[in-house]
Structure formats: C-alpha cells, structure tokens
Design an enzyme around this catalytic site. Structure first.
Site, short mmCIF file in Angstrom:
data_model
loop_
_atom_site.label_atom_id
_atom_site.label_comp_id
_atom_site.label_asym_id
_atom_site.label_seq_id
_atom_site.Cartn_x
_atom_site.Cartn_y
_atom_site.Cartn_z
N HIS A 299 83.04 49.89 51.34
CA HIS A 299 83.82 51.10 51.64
C HIS A 299 85.31 50.86 51.36
CE1 HIS A 299 84.65 54.77 54.27
NE2 HIS A 299 85.85 54.21 54.18
N GLU A 300 85.83 49.72 51.83
CA GLU A 300 87.26 49.44 51.61
C GLU A 300 87.57 49.19 50.14
OE1 GLU A 300 88.96 50.43 53.95
OE2 GLU A 300 87.33 50.35 55.40
N GLN B 7 95.34 53.96 52.40
CA GLN B 7 95.27 54.81 53.60
C GLN B 7 96.56 54.81 54.41
OE1 GLN B 7 91.28 53.06 54.87
NE2 GLN B 7 91.10 55.17 55.53
N HIS C 160 88.04 52.39 48.41
CA HIS C 160 89.40 52.91 48.62
C HIS C 160 90.38 52.32 47.62
CE1 HIS C 160 89.41 55.45 52.14
NE2 HIS C 160 88.73 54.58 52.86
N CYS D 5 85.23 58.01 57.71
CA CYS D 5 86.45 57.43 57.15
C CYS D 5 87.65 58.03 57.89
CB CYS D 5 86.53 57.75 55.67
SG CYS D 5 88.01 57.12 54.88
N LEU D 6 88.59 57.18 58.27
CA LEU D 6 89.78 57.66 59.00
C LEU D 6 90.59 58.65 58.17
CD1 LEU D 6 90.95 54.25 60.53
CD2 LEU D 6 89.89 56.15 61.77
N GLY E 118 87.67 49.36 59.47
CA GLY E 118 88.31 48.87 58.26
C GLY E 118 89.43 49.80 57.85
CO CO Z 1 87.74 54.91 54.61
#
Ligand code: CO
Length: 160
Positions: A130-131, A51, A134, A88-89, A46
């Site tokens: 999770h998204e 991000q 963000h 998480c990226l 995701g």
């Molecule tokens: Co993330």
C-alpha cells in the site's frame, strides 16, 4: 516531534511519482520521526511521504509490532495473493477490496543509511505494498471499477 497535516483526495501531490533519496541526513531523520508521529496520531498503520506533501521515497509502517522506517523501498519478490478491505488516511471513509501479494521481500535503506532486506507476509506485506503504491502515485481507488471510482472522486472534490 511535529505532527504533520495529511493530504487528502483530490490533492495532486498524492498522484506524484516520488524521487529517490540520495543520502540520509538530519532532514530525512526528522521527516521519518514526524511522519511516524503523524501516523500514530491518525491511528494509521502506515504513511507515505506524498501523504504529508513530500515527493520523496520515504514511508513509515507500524502494524502493531514495531515501527519500520523505509527509505527508497523496492519490492524484489512477491508470492501468493490475497484480497482484503483496505482504507487510507488520504481517502477517508472509503474501504476498497484490494488484491495484493500475500508475501513480499522488500529492500530499503534504514535511517542510518544501511540497506535492509525484509521478508513480510499478511498485514505487514499488505501495508508495504500500500505504501509503495503511494510512492508511485497510486491510491486504493485505482483498484475500483470506473463508476465507483468516479463517484468517490466526485464526493471528495465536493468536500475539498
Ligand atoms: Co494510504
């Protein structure tokens, strides 16, 4: 398609509360395509707009059974709970146990501007939550206790 660069901790854009998208046009479609490309290249499940440096309510998800493009997503129902490790990226090398609802119902606008309602459970429900975190400036480290959180913050600011 363009691959975008992923913002990492401690970039302040990751803490921004995002703005609702008014209508879906060519720009929004391009953003969704580029975000999906970036997610696949980075092997994430995701990616949220913050991000890639955009404070808009846009996210893409693919847990392995199809790409979902979400604009202005809102969770309207949560059910059950489950604790799993999450990465998480934007917070590389960190894994955090996060308690999430096991099942969610989410509404969003798709890339054609249509309202979609979707029921999700397990990993997909987790990715959605999770998204959405963000999009309100929340990160997985916020689920840690204060000491662990401080250590990770300190480490990431050294690397920045
Ligand atoms: Co993330």
């Amino acid at each position: 398609m363009t691959s975008l660069s992923i913002k990492k901790l401690p970039d302040s854009i990751l803490r921004k509360k995002t703005i609702k998208v008014g209508s879906v046009g060519a720009l929004e479609k391009k953003i969704l395509t580029d975000m999906a490309e970036t997610m696949y290249i980075s092997q994430g499940v995701g990616l949220a707009a913050t991000q890639v440096g955009l404070d808009r309510q846009i996210a893409v998800i693919d847990i392995g059974n199809g790409l979902i493009k979400m604009i202005n997503p809102v969770i309207i129902k949560k059910e059950g709970s489950d604790i799993q490790d999450e990465g998480c990226l934007s917070v590389p090398g960190v894994s955090v146990k996060v308690k999430r609802a096991r099942k969610v119902i989410v509404t969003y606008m798709d890339e054609n501007g249509e309202t979609v309602q979707m029921e999700a459970e397990g990993l997909l429900a987790r990715a959605i939550q999770h998204e959405l975190d963000h999009l309100s400036g929340k990160l997985i480290i916020d689920y840690l206790g204060p000491v662990k959180k401080m250590l990770i913050k300190r480490r990431s600011s050294k690397n920045a």
